[in-house]
Design a protein around this motif. Structure first.
Motif, PDB file in Angstrom:
ATOM      1  N   ALA A   1     -70.533  50.594  18.409  1.00 35.83           N
ATOM      2  CA  ALA A   1     -70.157  50.049  19.710  1.00 35.83           C
ATOM      3  C   ALA A   1     -68.255  49.962  19.693  1.00 35.83           C
ATOM      4  CB  ALA A   1     -70.841  48.307  19.424  1.00 35.83           C
ATOM      5  N   LEU A   2     -68.141  50.148  18.331  1.00 36.01           N
ATOM      6  CA  LEU A   2     -66.026  49.858  16.994  1.00 36.01           C
ATOM      7  C   LEU A   2     -66.519  50.871  16.651  1.00 36.01           C
ATOM      8  CD1 LEU A   2     -63.901  48.198  17.846  1.00 36.01           C
ATOM      9  CD2 LEU A   2     -64.901  46.633  15.782  1.00 36.01           C
ATOM     10  N   MET A   3     -65.334  51.574  16.430  1.00 33.05           N
ATOM     11  CA  MET A   3     -64.613  52.157  15.360  1.00 33.05           C
ATOM     12  C   MET A   3     -63.466  51.644  14.659  1.00 33.05           C
ATOM     13  SD  MET A   3     -63.891  54.778  13.427  1.00 33.05           S
ATOM     14  CE  MET A   3     -65.351  55.893  13.753  1.00 33.05           C
ATOM     15  N   LEU A   4     -62.470  51.732  13.423  1.00 34.95           N
ATOM     16  CA  LEU A   4     -61.793  50.858  13.140  1.00 34.95           C
ATOM     17  C   LEU A   4     -61.273  51.754  12.144  1.00 34.95           C
ATOM     18  CD1 LEU A   4     -63.241  47.211  12.056  1.00 34.95           C
ATOM     19  CD2 LEU A   4     -61.992  47.767  13.521  1.00 34.95           C
ATOM     20  N   TRP A   5     -59.967  51.810  12.486  1.00 36.03           N
ATOM     21  CA  TRP A   5     -60.053  53.241  11.428  1.00 36.03           C
ATOM     22  C   TRP A   5     -58.417  53.130  10.595  1.00 36.03           C
ATOM     23  CZ3 TRP A   5     -61.361  58.853  11.989  1.00 36.03           C
ATOM     24  CH2 TRP A   5     -60.977  59.598  11.629  1.00 36.03           C
ATOM     25  N   GLN A   6     -58.550  52.839   9.648  1.00 26.25           N
ATOM     26  CA  GLN A   6     -57.417  52.547   8.652  1.00 26.25           C
ATOM     27  C   GLN A   6     -57.005  54.094   7.334  1.00 26.25           C
ATOM     28  OE1 GLN A   6     -56.860  52.104   5.041  1.00 26.25           O
ATOM     29  NE2 GLN A   6     -54.908  52.268   5.614  1.00 26.25           N
TER      30      GLN A   6
ATOM     31  N   ARG B   1     -65.062  50.591  21.685  1.00 28.56           N
ATOM     32  CA  ARG B   1     -63.866  50.331  21.966  1.00 28.56           C
ATOM     33  C   ARG B   1     -63.323  51.303  19.627  1.00 28.56           C
ATOM     34  NH1 ARG B   1     -64.292  49.571  26.133  1.00 28.56           N
ATOM     35  NH2 ARG B   1     -63.025  47.704  27.126  1.00 28.56           N
ATOM     36  N   ALA B   2     -61.404  51.619  19.778  1.00 25.49           N
ATOM     37  CA  ALA B   2     -61.518  51.188  18.788  1.00 25.49           C
ATOM     38  C   ALA B   2     -60.369  51.468  17.805  1.00 25.49           C
ATOM     39  CB  ALA B   2     -61.396  53.168  18.661  1.00 25.49           C
ATOM     40  N   ILE B   3     -59.806  50.635  17.051  1.00 24.50           N
ATOM     41  CA  ILE B   3     -59.146  49.891  16.297  1.00 24.50           C
ATOM     42  C   ILE B   3     -58.382  50.406  15.435  1.00 24.50           C
ATOM     43  CG2 ILE B   3     -57.372  48.091  15.690  1.00 24.50           C
ATOM     44  CD1 ILE B   3     -59.776  46.330  16.935  1.00 24.50           C
ATOM     45  N   PHE B   4     -56.780  51.156  15.549  1.00 21.09           N
ATOM     46  CA  PHE B   4     -56.227  52.073  14.609  1.00 21.09           C
ATOM     47  C   PHE B   4     -55.444  51.549  13.669  1.00 21.09           C
ATOM     48  CE2 PHE B   4     -57.650  54.663  17.841  1.00 21.09           C
ATOM     49  CZ  PHE B   4     -58.340  55.819  17.140  1.00 21.09           C
ATOM     50  N   PHE B   5     -55.685  51.078  12.270  1.00 19.58           N
ATOM     51  CA  PHE B   5     -54.355  50.415  11.265  1.00 19.58           C
ATOM     52  C   PHE B   5     -54.009  51.972  10.761  1.00 19.58           C
ATOM     53  CE2 PHE B   5     -58.286  47.737  12.571  1.00 19.58           C
ATOM     54  CZ  PHE B   5     -57.469  46.324  12.117  1.00 19.58           C
ATOM     55  N   PRO B   6     -52.558  51.531  10.525  1.00 22.13           N
ATOM     56  CA  PRO B   6     -51.759  52.428  10.226  1.00 22.13           C
ATOM     57  C   PRO B   6     -52.254  52.892   8.267  1.00 22.13           C
ATOM     58  CG  PRO B   6     -50.308  50.407   9.861  1.00 22.13           C
ATOM     59  CD  PRO B   6     -51.512  50.122  10.840  1.00 22.13           C
ATOM     60  N   PRO B   7     -52.009  53.754   8.102  1.00 22.31           N
ATOM     61  CA  PRO B   7     -52.601  54.802   6.608  1.00 22.31           C
ATOM     62  C   PRO B   7     -51.349  54.601   5.421  1.00 22.31           C
ATOM     63  CG  PRO B   7     -52.040  56.554   7.699  1.00 22.31           C
ATOM     64  CD  PRO B   7     -51.812  55.053   8.893  1.00 22.31           C
ATOM     65  N   ARG B   8     -51.325  54.644   4.597  1.00 21.65           N
ATOM     66  CA  ARG B   8     -50.579  54.676   3.706  1.00 21.65           C
ATOM     67  C   ARG B   8     -49.593  55.542   3.579  1.00 21.65           C
ATOM     68  NH1 ARG B   8     -50.244  49.555   2.833  1.00 21.65           N
ATOM     69  NH2 ARG B   8     -52.302  48.590   2.489  1.00 21.65           N
TER      70      ARG B   8
ATOM     71  N   ALA C   1     -58.759  54.575  28.259  1.00 23.92           N
ATOM     72  CA  ALA C   1     -58.946  56.006  28.400  1.00 23.92           C
ATOM     73  C   ALA C   1     -60.461  55.761  29.593  1.00 23.92           C
ATOM     74  CB  ALA C   1     -58.852  56.567  26.881  1.00 23.92           C
ATOM     75  N   ASN C   2     -60.663  56.435  30.157  1.00 22.97           N
ATOM     76  CA  ASN C   2     -60.886  56.137  31.085  1.00 22.97           C
ATOM     77  C   ASN C   2     -61.917  55.086  31.330  1.00 22.97           C
ATOM     78  OD1 ASN C   2     -62.875  57.429  32.497  1.00 22.97           O
ATOM     79  ND2 ASN C   2     -64.114  58.406  31.771  1.00 22.97           N
ATOM     80  N   ARG C   3     -63.965  55.007  30.221  1.00 23.10           N
ATOM     81  CA  ARG C   3     -63.709  53.169  30.970  1.00 23.10           C
ATOM     82  C   ARG C   3     -64.135  52.953  28.761  1.00 23.10           C
ATOM     83  NH1 ARG C   3     -70.032  54.650  31.944  1.00 23.10           N
ATOM     84  NH2 ARG C   3     -70.610  52.113  31.824  1.00 23.10           N
ATOM     85  N   GLY C   4     -62.980  53.207  28.106  1.00 24.30           N
ATOM     86  CA  GLY C   4     -63.463  52.278  26.634  1.00 24.30           C
ATOM     87  C   GLY C   4     -61.879  52.440  26.538  1.00 24.30           C
ATOM     88  N   ALA C   5     -61.175  51.829  25.506  1.00 27.05           N
ATOM     89  CA  ALA C   5     -59.909  51.866  24.963  1.00 27.05           C
ATOM     90  C   ALA C   5     -59.564  51.964  23.580  1.00 27.05           C
ATOM     91  CB  ALA C   5     -60.045  49.981  25.644  1.00 27.05           C
ATOM     92  N   ALA C   6     -58.218  52.698  23.779  1.00 28.01           N
ATOM     93  CA  ALA C   6     -58.177  52.674  21.999  1.00 28.01           C
ATOM     94  C   ALA C   6     -56.477  51.366  21.692  1.00 28.01           C
ATOM     95  CB  ALA C   6     -57.364  53.671  21.826  1.00 28.01           C
ATOM     96  N   TYR C   7     -57.124  50.627  20.690  1.00 30.67           N
ATOM     97  CA  TYR C   7     -55.953  50.038  20.091  1.00 30.67           C
ATOM     98  C   TYR C   7     -55.236  50.435  18.927  1.00 30.67           C
ATOM     99  CZ  TYR C   7     -58.683  46.492  23.833  1.00 30.67           C
ATOM    100  OH  TYR C   7     -58.772  45.697  24.235  1.00 30.67           O
TER     101      TYR C   7
ATOM    102  N   GLU D   1     -66.696  43.932  23.350  1.00 28.71           N
ATOM    103  CA  GLU D   1     -66.036  45.206  24.837  1.00 28.71           C
ATOM    104  C   GLU D   1     -67.046  46.622  24.235  1.00 28.71           C
ATOM    105  OE1 GLU D   1     -62.036  45.995  24.380  1.00 28.71           O
ATOM    106  OE2 GLU D   1     -61.683  43.564  25.532  1.00 28.71           O
ATOM    107  N   GLY D   2     -66.994  46.891  23.151  1.00 23.82           N
ATOM    108  CA  GLY D   2     -67.505  48.001  22.881  1.00 23.82           C
ATOM    109  C   GLY D   2     -69.270  47.584  23.706  1.00 23.82           C
ATOM    110  N   ALA D   3     -69.468  46.906  23.027  1.00 26.59           N
ATOM    111  CA  ALA D   3     -71.103  46.949  23.179  1.00 26.59           C
ATOM    112  C   ALA D   3     -71.355  47.032  24.426  1.00 26.59           C
ATOM    113  CB  ALA D   3     -71.794  45.583  22.116  1.00 26.59           C
TER     114      ALA D   3
END
Length: 644
Positions: free
Chosen positions: A358-363, A386-393, A473-479, A509-511
């Motif tokens: 349902a959710l991707m958390l990407w750091q 749904r995907a939430i992106f956090f900045p890498p180092r 993005a179509n039916r989903g969203a990226a944060y 939302e993703g579920a």
């Protein structure tokens, strides 16, 4: 002396008589001119000075609030507006009639004004009207068909959620309409009145609870009084305060009832228990209140079933950020929900069962657009995840969906959140209206963010840098969140309320696409997405055609999934736009407005040429009478001479 005075008086009377004759003749000519020009009287007086238009474009607000009636069995706002405009437009005439259908925003050419009565694009719907989008469609029709003089008629109750007056489209609309060389005139038939005694009902949650021996459906709902949601409404009337209100429950044919007492602006009923068969895994139902001013908000459909497991995948290159991310996604807000989170590396994405995520958390550094990881992520988001992106180092040069990180900025002091969207999205207020404590977050370091114009900021730091942004993005969203929950970057993990709510809302939302049942808002682009031919209506509006199922309240089946479609929450509480705001929206355009009431069928305009024709005839009779020669009176001597 007497002879001279009499002669002078005679000349004065003659002069007055001549002036009266001249005035009668001028009035007769003026009456003839006005009668031939067929003048109109009414609220739209003066709107036809430009002559008969070549094209008439019609925009009807079909939202649920337009079904409010005038009381005593009178018609609704939509029915009244439809009847009024048919009468008015038949009087005015036109060479071409075009209807912009609310919901689809597509133009439909009509044979005449009478065709409005049976046009499918004028019937009520459960979705809000998007007036800016409808005006954009009207503008495009004018441009592509090169219409001549054009009139655009709008029938609406001018609710804020339908007009989106604060959106950025209105300025562009005004500029584009002013650029047309031909005459473009706008007319608004407004129904701004609200009924302070109207009630609405809405289901806020359903849970299926099973024990070893029985099963129950727990239904939570809210009853709201419309008068207390509008600051300008007169809510002093206590006619419904402390009045018993029966609420009817129907679960696939089985009916029950509970009576509540509404003593304030709203009533919350939590976890009302309805026994059901223990073997049932999913189903649907409806809650209702007695009929009042608006039948569109007296019913609410719902579906229920076993919730799908909420699975989260975490990719992080910093263990201090990965730990709070995994924890926030694992702790379930409801014991009935099974939440899990798994930490993997970017190289392991190929072995994930994405249909259960349902959710991707990407750091971590963003995957390159041509890599397998980027393709998997894009497919996941576009199908509704749904995907939430956090900045890498170490931000790289790669981007995802056109968005990339730039450089880290370390603040000398603590940086607070300056603005955030509390009306919608991951940082919206709670159901009770309480705002999240977003302003209490402290950011020590944040990373720059660059993306396309469609990247919408949901929260910004002091100085304007984005903290949280959303990309559809179509039916989903990226944060994209410009800081991390690591203690050296922000207080997100330490002051964990906002961070936890943000993660759980994105997870919910993703579920949605994974659930066997869904609660959807009518008009939502993601509602009932797919092939309409595969949809089956189980309950709801029998007149709704399959291509418009997403616009009408009801229960629909698509394979093994059940969807309940209802009016959006804004339809129950949206205030009416102020008059000055309407004037601002049409500033610089040829615009007129008349306010009407539901059920009023007296007519907006009347042809008054007959009155001027009567005036002409009377003036001619007066002129003829004044022109008759004066009768001569004969004395006795003259009579004797005449006799001899």
């Amino acid at each position: 002396m007497f002879l001279l005075a009499a002669n002078k008086m005679s000349r004065g009377y003659a002069r007055i008589r001549q002036w009266l004759i001249m005035a009668a003749r001028m009035l007769a000519i003026a009456g003839l001119i006005f009668a031939v020009s067929r003048p109109l009287a009414g609220g739209w007086l003066g709107m036809t000075t430009g002559g008969r238009p070549e094209t008439t474009i019609l925009l009807f607000d079909r939202s649920p609030s337009m079904r409010q009636t005038g009381g005593s069995g009178l018609g609704s706002k939509l029915e009244t507006g439809r009847t009024q405009l048919i009468q008015t437009l038949n009087t005015l005439g036109s060479s071409r009639w075009v209807l912009i259908e609310a919901g689809t925003n597509k133009p439909r050419e009509l044979e005449s004004a009478d065709a409005i009565a049976t046009a499918p694009g004028v019937s009520p719907m459960s979705a809000p009207a998007d007036l800016p989008a409808m005006l954009e469609s009207a503008r495009d029709y004018i441009r592509s068909n090169k219409t001549g003089s054009t009139e655009i008629w709008i029938c609406s109750d001018i609710r804020e959620n339908d007009w989106n007056a604060d959106g950025g489209r209105w300025q562009a609309l005004r500029d584009s309409f002013r650029e047309f060389p031909q005459s473009i005139r706008f007319h608004l038939l407004a129904y701004p009145q609200r009924d302070p005694e109207n009630l609405s009902i809405r289901v806020t949650g359903t849970r299926l609870v099973k024990t070893a021996e029985e099963a129950e459906l727990l239904v939570s709902l809210q009853v709201m009084r419309e008068g207390d949601t509008n600051p300008g409404a007169d809510s002093s009337s206590g006619s419904i305060s402390n009045q018993p209100i029966p609420i009817h429950f129907e679960v696939e044919g089985a009916r029950s009832e509970v009576t509540i007492e509404l003593s304030g602006p709203r009533y919350e009923l939590k976890d009302h228990r309805i026994p059901i068969e223990r073997s049932r895994e999913k189903g649907w139902g409806k809650v209702s209140i007695p009929a009042d001013a608006n039948p569109a908000d007296n019913d609410f459909w719902f579906v229920f079933g076993r919730p799908a497991p909420r699975r989260t995948i975490v990719v992080a290159d910093d263990a201090r950020a990965a730990s709070p991310l995994q924890l926030a996604a694992t702790v379930s807000p409801d014991p009935a929900l099974n939440c899990s989170a798994e930490v993997v590396t970017a190289e392991q994405l190929g072995g994930i069962e994405w249909e259960t995520v349902a959710l991707m958390l990407w750091q971590a550094p963003l995957p390159g657009s041509e890599t397998d990881g980027a393709k998997l992520l894009r497919t996941f988001v576009e199908r509704g995840g749904r995907a939430i992106f956090f900045p890498p180092r170490v931000p790289g040069d790669d981007d995802f969906l056109g968005v990339r990180w730039t450089t880290w900025v370390a603040e000398k002091g603590e940086l607070a959140v300056e603005n955030w969207r509390g009306d919608q999205g991951l940082l919206a207020h709670t159901q009770s209206g309480t705002p999240l404590p977003v302003g209490q977050l402290i950011v020590k370091k944040h990373c720059g963010l660059k993306g396309p114009d469609e990247l919408t900021p949901l929260a910004t730091l002091r100085g304007g840098a984005p903290l949280l942004a959303r990309l559809e993005a179509n039916r989903g969203a990226a944060y994209f969140c410009s800081t991390t929950p690591a203690p050296e970057d922000s207080s997100m993990a330490i002051s964990g309320v906002v961070f936890y709510v943000l993660i759980q809302r994105a997870l919910a939302e993703g579920a949605i696409v994974l659930e066997p049942t869904r609660q959807l808002s009518a008009g939502d682009p993601s509602s009932l997405a797919g092939d309409p031919s595969g949809m089956k209506r189980l309950a709801g509006d029998d007149d709704a055609i399959s291509t418009e199922y997403s616009l009408h309240a009801g229960v629909y089946a698509s394979g093994d999934r059940l969807d309940a479609v209802n009016r959006p929450a804004a339809e129950d509480s949206a205030p009416v736009l102020a008059d000055r705001r309407i004037d601002e929206l049409f500033r610089g355009l040829d615009f007129s407005r008349v306010d009407d009431r539901a059920g009023n069928l007296s007519g907006l305009i009347q042809e008054i040429w007959r009155l001027f024709l009567v005036t002409m005839i009377v003036s001619m009779l007066v002129e003829a009478g004044l022109c008759l020669p004066k009768k001569v009176e004969h004395g006795p001597a003259e009579h004797r001479r005449a006799a001899t």
